[in-house]
Write a protein that holds these residues in place. Sequence first.
Motif, PDB file in Angstrom:
ATOM      1  N   LYS A  14     -39.653  35.140 -73.262  1.00 15.23           N
ATOM      2  CA  LYS A  14     -39.991  35.809 -71.992  1.00 15.23           C
ATOM      3  C   LYS A  14     -41.336  35.358 -71.459  1.00 15.23           C
ATOM      4  CE  LYS A  14     -37.284  39.990 -72.377  1.00 15.23           C
ATOM      5  NZ  LYS A  14     -37.284  41.384 -72.813  1.00 15.23           N
ATOM      6  N   GLY A  15     -41.976  34.417 -72.182  1.00 11.27           N
ATOM      7  CA  GLY A  15     -43.240  33.862 -71.692  1.00 11.27           C
ATOM      8  C   GLY A  15     -44.460  34.656 -72.101  1.00 11.27           C
ATOM      9  N   HIS A  16     -44.291  35.613 -73.031  1.00 14.64           N
ATOM     10  CA  HIS A  16     -45.442  36.384 -73.514  1.00 14.64           C
ATOM     11  C   HIS A  16     -46.066  35.696 -74.728  1.00 14.64           C
ATOM     12  CE1 HIS A  16     -43.059  40.030 -71.830  1.00 14.64           C
ATOM     13  NE2 HIS A  16     -43.771  39.454 -70.884  1.00 14.64           N
ATOM     14  N   GLY A  17     -47.364  35.968 -74.952  1.00 13.60           N
ATOM     15  CA  GLY A  17     -48.043  35.402 -76.116  1.00 13.60           C
ATOM     16  C   GLY A  17     -47.635  36.160 -77.375  1.00 13.60           C
ATOM     17  N   VAL A  18     -47.270  35.424 -78.431  1.00 15.22           N
ATOM     18  CA  VAL A  18     -46.894  36.072 -79.689  1.00 15.22           C
ATOM     19  C   VAL A  18     -48.130  36.092 -80.590  1.00 15.22           C
ATOM     20  CG1 VAL A  18     -45.381  35.955 -81.714  1.00 15.22           C
ATOM     21  CG2 VAL A  18     -44.525  35.230 -79.464  1.00 15.22           C
ATOM     22  N   VAL A  19     -48.541  37.302 -81.015  1.00 12.13           N
ATOM     23  CA  VAL A  19     -49.717  37.428 -81.885  1.00 12.13           C
ATOM     24  C   VAL A  19     -49.389  38.308 -83.087  1.00 12.13           C
ATOM     25  CG1 VAL A  19     -51.510  37.078 -80.129  1.00 12.13           C
ATOM     26  CG2 VAL A  19     -50.634  39.364 -80.501  1.00 12.13           C
ATOM     27  N   ASP A  20     -50.113  38.047 -84.182  1.00 16.25           N
ATOM     28  CA  ASP A  20     -49.891  38.815 -85.408  1.00 16.25           C
ATOM     29  C   ASP A  20     -51.033  39.792 -85.633  1.00 16.25           C
ATOM     30  OD1 ASP A  20     -47.520  37.416 -86.154  1.00 16.25           O
ATOM     31  OD2 ASP A  20     -48.811  35.692 -86.574  1.00 16.25           O
ATOM     32  N   ALA A  29     -47.910  39.768 -76.072  1.00 13.81           N
ATOM     33  CA  ALA A  29     -48.988  40.139 -75.144  1.00 13.81           C
ATOM     34  C   ALA A  29     -48.838  39.385 -73.830  1.00 13.81           C
ATOM     35  CB  ALA A  29     -50.334  39.822 -75.778  1.00 13.81           C
ATOM     36  N   LYS A  30     -49.029  40.123 -72.731  1.00 13.81           N
ATOM     37  CA  LYS A  30     -48.966  39.494 -71.409  1.00 13.81           C
ATOM     38  C   LYS A  30     -50.348  38.971 -71.024  1.00 13.81           C
ATOM     39  CE  LYS A  30     -45.535  42.905 -70.257  1.00 13.81           C
ATOM     40  NZ  LYS A  30     -45.328  44.229 -69.708  1.00 13.81           N
ATOM     41  N   GLY A  31     -50.375  37.927 -70.223  1.00 14.78           N
ATOM     42  CA  GLY A  31     -51.646  37.445 -69.682  1.00 14.78           C
ATOM     43  C   GLY A  31     -52.470  36.624 -70.650  1.00 14.78           C
ATOM     44  N   VAL A  32     -51.849  36.119 -71.716  1.00 18.35           N
ATOM     45  CA  VAL A  32     -52.558  35.206 -72.631  1.00 18.35           C
ATOM     46  C   VAL A  32     -51.700  33.968 -72.832  1.00 18.35           C
ATOM     47  CG1 VAL A  32     -54.019  36.797 -73.941  1.00 18.35           C
ATOM     48  CG2 VAL A  32     -51.611  36.530 -74.582  1.00 18.35           C
ATOM     49  N   TRP A  33     -52.351  32.877 -73.212  1.00 14.30           N
ATOM     50  CA  TRP A  33     -51.646  31.606 -73.366  1.00 14.30           C
ATOM     51  C   TRP A  33     -51.727  31.122 -74.802  1.00 14.30           C
ATOM     52  CZ3 TRP A  33     -48.154  30.203 -70.119  1.00 14.30           C
ATOM     53  CH2 TRP A  33     -47.658  28.904 -70.101  1.00 14.30           C
ATOM     54  N   VAL A  34     -50.844  30.236 -75.162  1.00 16.99           N
ATOM     55  CA  VAL A  34     -50.799  29.734 -76.522  1.00 16.99           C
ATOM     56  C   VAL A  34     -52.140  29.074 -76.886  1.00 16.99           C
ATOM     57  CG1 VAL A  34     -49.722  27.525 -75.881  1.00 16.99           C
ATOM     58  CG2 VAL A  34     -49.282  28.469 -78.122  1.00 16.99           C
ATOM     59  N   GLY A  35     -52.647  29.354 -78.103  1.00 20.31           N
ATOM     60  CA  GLY A  35     -53.927  28.803 -78.566  1.00 20.31           C
ATOM     61  C   GLY A  35     -55.117  29.686 -78.236  1.00 20.31           C
ATOM     62  N   GLU A  36     -54.944  30.662 -77.361  1.00 16.83           N
ATOM     63  CA  GLU A  36     -56.089  31.509 -76.997  1.00 16.83           C
ATOM     64  C   GLU A  36     -56.346  32.563 -78.074  1.00 16.83           C
ATOM     65  OE1 GLU A  36     -56.471  31.483 -72.221  1.00 16.83           O
ATOM     66  OE2 GLU A  36     -55.169  33.034 -73.000  1.00 16.83           O
ATOM     67  N   PRO A  60     -60.817  30.987 -74.166  1.00 23.59           N
ATOM     68  CA  PRO A  60     -59.784  30.755 -73.157  1.00 23.59           C
ATOM     69  C   PRO A  60     -59.136  29.376 -73.281  1.00 23.59           C
ATOM     70  CG  PRO A  60     -61.973  30.856 -72.149  1.00 23.59           C
ATOM     71  CD  PRO A  60     -62.168  31.006 -73.622  1.00 23.59           C
ATOM     72  N   SER A  61     -57.912  29.291 -72.835  1.00 20.49           N
ATOM     73  CA  SER A  61     -57.195  28.011 -72.829  1.00 20.49           C
ATOM     74  C   SER A  61     -57.845  27.068 -71.812  1.00 20.49           C
ATOM     75  CB  SER A  61     -55.740  28.260 -72.425  1.00 20.49           C
ATOM     76  OG  SER A  61     -55.127  27.062 -72.061  1.00 20.49           O
ATOM     77  N   VAL A  91     -45.148  23.538 -66.867  1.00 17.90           N
ATOM     78  CA  VAL A  91     -44.007  22.619 -67.026  1.00 17.90           C
ATOM     79  C   VAL A  91     -43.881  22.210 -68.500  1.00 17.90           C
ATOM     80  CG1 VAL A  91     -43.206  20.278 -66.449  1.00 17.90           C
ATOM     81  CG2 VAL A  91     -44.030  21.795 -64.633  1.00 17.90           C
ATOM     82  N   GLN A  92     -45.038  21.913 -69.132  1.00 16.19           N
ATOM     83  CA  GLN A  92     -45.009  21.537 -70.557  1.00 16.19           C
ATOM     84  C   GLN A  92     -44.459  22.681 -71.411  1.00 16.19           C
ATOM     85  OE1 GLN A  92     -45.319  18.537 -71.712  1.00 16.19           O
ATOM     86  NE2 GLN A  92     -45.619  18.033 -69.553  1.00 16.19           N
ATOM     87  N   ALA A  93     -44.856  23.908 -71.086  1.00 16.11           N
ATOM     88  CA  ALA A  93     -44.400  25.072 -71.858  1.00 16.11           C
ATOM     89  C   ALA A  93     -42.876  25.225 -71.718  1.00 16.11           C
ATOM     90  CB  ALA A  93     -45.107  26.333 -71.384  1.00 16.11           C
ATOM     91  N   LYS A  94     -42.361  24.939 -70.534  1.00 14.64           N
ATOM     92  CA  LYS A  94     -40.904  25.049 -70.335  1.00 14.64           C
ATOM     93  C   LYS A  94     -40.181  23.966 -71.139  1.00 14.64           C
ATOM     94  CE  LYS A  94     -41.361  27.515 -66.000  1.00 14.64           C
ATOM     95  NZ  LYS A  94     -40.854  27.941 -64.717  1.00 14.64           N
ATOM     96  N   GLU A  95     -40.751  22.765 -71.145  1.00 14.93           N
ATOM     97  CA  GLU A  95     -40.149  21.675 -71.934  1.00 14.93           C
ATOM     98  C   GLU A  95     -40.105  22.059 -73.423  1.00 14.93           C
ATOM     99  OE1 GLU A  95     -38.643  19.239 -70.693  1.00 14.93           O
ATOM    100  OE2 GLU A  95     -39.799  17.973 -69.340  1.00 14.93           O
ATOM    101  N   LYS A  96     -41.225  22.633 -73.907  1.00 11.00           N
ATOM    102  CA  LYS A  96     -41.286  22.995 -75.335  1.00 11.00           C
ATOM    103  C   LYS A  96     -40.252  24.061 -75.652  1.00 11.00           C
ATOM    104  CE  LYS A  96     -46.076  21.817 -76.155  1.00 11.00           C
ATOM    105  NZ  LYS A  96     -47.387  22.317 -75.821  1.00 11.00           N
ATOM    106  N   ARG A  97     -40.095  24.998 -74.735  1.00 11.10           N
ATOM    107  CA  ARG A  97     -39.132  26.065 -75.001  1.00 11.10           C
ATOM    108  C   ARG A  97     -37.713  25.491 -75.124  1.00 11.10           C
ATOM    109  NH1 ARG A  97     -36.616  30.695 -71.421  1.00 11.10           N
ATOM    110  NH2 ARG A  97     -35.093  31.299 -72.976  1.00 11.10           N
ATOM    111  N   ILE A  98     -37.389  24.527 -74.282  1.00  7.21           N
ATOM    112  CA  ILE A  98     -36.039  23.936 -74.339  1.00  7.21           C
ATOM    113  C   ILE A  98     -35.860  23.182 -75.658  1.00  7.21           C
ATOM    114  CG2 ILE A  98     -34.439  22.314 -73.228  1.00  7.21           C
ATOM    115  CD1 ILE A  98     -36.198  22.934 -70.633  1.00  7.21           C
TER     116      ILE A  98
END
Length: 376
Positions: A14-20, A29-36, A60-61, A91-98
């Motif tokens: 769903k495009g949300h950041g996954v955190v542990d 989490a909404k409003g965060v990007w991978v690596g942040e 920040p990313s 666009v890169q994030a969409k490619e990775k998801r596929i």
Amino acid sequence: MNFFEATVRVLSHKGHGVVDHPDGRMFFAKGVWVGETARFRLTGTEKNYDVISVLEIISPSPHRVSAPCAHHGSKKCGGCPWMFISYEEQVQAKEKRIDFLLSKNNIPVEKRFSLIASDKNLGYRNRAQFKTDGVSIGFVTEGTNDLYAIEDCLVLNPQMREHLKVLRSHLPRADWSSTGTHPWNYIEMDDHQAVSDIQLNRRRPFRQGNSEQNIKMKMWIEEVLKDAPKEHPVIEAFCGSGNLTEAISNIGFTNILAAEVRGVAIDELRSKKMPGVQIMEIDMNIKGVWQQLSRRQPQAKILLVDPPREGLEMRAGLFNSLKQLEKVLYISCEPNTWARDVKDFQANGWKVESLTPIDLFPHTPHIELMSVLKLR
Ligand SMILES: C[S@@+](CC[C@H](N)C(=O)[O-])C[C@H]1O[C@@H](n2cnc3c(N)ncnc32)[C@H](O)[C@@H]1O
């Protein structure tokens, strides 16, 4: 522990950041990007799940940008959740998801094409559903029932922005105040309409939401079917008001059965009177649907499907009824249901010959897939 620090390890579908959480629980989490890395707070529960919000972004990313829209952000309109990230990175994030989806589901693809990005990442949308309480107009904030008023919407195309401006100039309007179960009414509008034709609580036929990208979808159909004999019988299911039917008809196919459920789209489809097209009004989710289609088009060699998010819910009978099928064009707006259905095709002797993702909705995690399936 209600406060914790964590690094986003991946984006969810769903495009949300996954955190542990330090105690081992996983959060979205909404409003965060991978690596942040960010500080989070547990804020409550939604549908039995604990929910967190971002307190502070610690690192920040490098792909962060300042969102061009004043209505972007938490507890606001919620319509463009990825607007804080550069379009190239989206666009890169969409490619990775596929890629992840294909490997997770073990779906080999002979020709995997790159995602067709949208030339415009603002000013592209040709349709929208707004909410109004007669005082303001806007969208409902995600996870609430609250109307968030907007002054403008930058992803709308110029004609839609103009429509919105006219609607806002009519406010306040007592006849638009809510009398129903919600504190608002809805207004569906698209750029095929004159603003005087816009009505309250009236559904419009489905339309692909990005006109420029829709042209590319039609070009894709023309390309993948260009060498097929034009007398081959075709079935197109979930055809809506005939948007993609036009592409098949335009390249000269003479025997097309176009199927759509009863509703607003079918009248528009009938009014187009496309050459070589017979129309069938049918619910694609009923038992025996494929038998009914094969009775109307017994020698079908090509099948085009473009279902809603739920995908091909009724697959039983497909492979037994359409025995002459040689090629399936499966267009999908939900990669998860596409993968589920493709696995069924694989189990029945089919393979993915090509996959071409296309971006219809910049600033959202939405992905459209265009695929060609062939018998192995
Ligand atoms: C993603 S749209 C595709 C429409 C069309 N291909 C286009 O490009 O405009 C899916 C279509 O499936 C139709 N639909 C939804 N549920 C259906 C069902 N159970 N049976 C048949 N059609 C259905 C919708 O009305 C909509 O027109």
